[in-house]
Design an enzyme around this catalytic site. Structure first.
Site, short mmCIF file in Angstrom:
data_model
loop_
_atom_site.label_atom_id
_atom_site.label_comp_id
_atom_site.label_asym_id
_atom_site.label_seq_id
_atom_site.Cartn_x
_atom_site.Cartn_y
_atom_site.Cartn_z
CB CYS A 78 43.10 57.21 38.22
SG CYS A 78 42.12 56.13 37.18
CG HIS A 171 41.40 55.99 42.53
ND1 HIS A 171 41.26 57.33 42.23
CD2 HIS A 171 40.97 55.32 41.44
CE1 HIS A 171 40.76 57.46 41.01
NE2 HIS A 171 40.59 56.26 40.51
CD GLU A 173 42.54 58.89 45.32
OE1 GLU A 173 43.66 58.32 45.37
OE2 GLU A 173 41.87 58.95 44.27
#
Ligand code: GLN
Length: 212
Positions: A78, A171, A173
């Site tokens: 991002c 994302h 994560e």
């Protein structure tokens, strides 16, 4: 093996946790010396204008470029992807122009500030990637050496790789997705030991000596 995570701003803790969940040490990076001895670098999500300013203020531009030049993997998510792009639509100056793409910030506008989607990412296998997009950028043009790893259903590019530089608009994560981090760890291991997996074997006499 240690993988650095740029820890100036943004969701660096989630990246460190994801690395730890796959058995890799994540090292927060705030100063150039924090990059000593690392095998790769992750640039997290956050706010790319702030991140670009802090990278410059803390003298991290040349050390990060130097790390990339060794062939160590870099992975931007991002805002991290925006920071790595050669061109930012609208004229923001690039700070680490390591990925030959043109990126548009906040490409989904206010209406679709945040959303989630299941994406096919062939390099990661058959199971789709559950992708979380938050005020996300898209890649609107890629250079000749850039591989497109994933697109949205409408064709927009949201994951790319150019040699040792990986980037996603979304994302992993934040979604419990570890395969991108595993790919970074695999690239880092190959960078640390180029002979591994490339079919190179120790010299026969040296092997014999080591065996005794
Ligand atoms: N919109 C942010 C920017 O342009 C990026 C958002 C994110 O990293 N989740 O910097």
């Amino acid at each position: 093996m240690k993988i650095a995570v740029l820890a100036l701003q943004g969701d660096f803790r989630e990246h460190i946790q994801t690395l730890e969940s796959i058995g890799v040490e994540g090292v927060p990076v705030r100063l150039p010396a924090d990059l000593d001895g690392v095998s790769g670098l992750i640039l997290p999500g956050g706010e790319s204008t702030t991140m670009r300013q802090l990278i410059q203020r803390w003298g991290l531009v040349d050390p990060i470029r130097g790390l990339a030049a060794t062939g160590a993997p870099l992975f931007g998510t991002c805002a991290g992807m925006i920071v790595l792009s050669k061109q930012i639509v609208g004229g923001d100056p690039p700070v680490l122009p390591l990925l030959d793409v043109s990126v548009e910030r906040n490409a989904f506008g206010r209406q679709l500030d945040s959303f989630e989607a299941d994406l096919t990412v062939p390099v990661l296998g058959d199971t789709p990637v559950h992708a979380v997009f938050i005020r996300a950028p898209v890649i609107e043009a890629v250079g000749p050496d850039v591989d497109v790893l994933a697109r949205l259903d409408d064709g927009r590019i949201v994951a790319v790789r150019e040699r040792n530089v990986l980037a996603t608009s979304f994302h992993p994560e934040l979604a419990g997705e570890t395969r991108f981090h595993r790919l970074v760890a695999t690239m880092a291991a190959a960078h640390d030991d180029p002979g591994e997996g490339a079919g190179r074997r120790p010299h026969p006499t040296r092997r014999a000596r080591n065996a005794s």
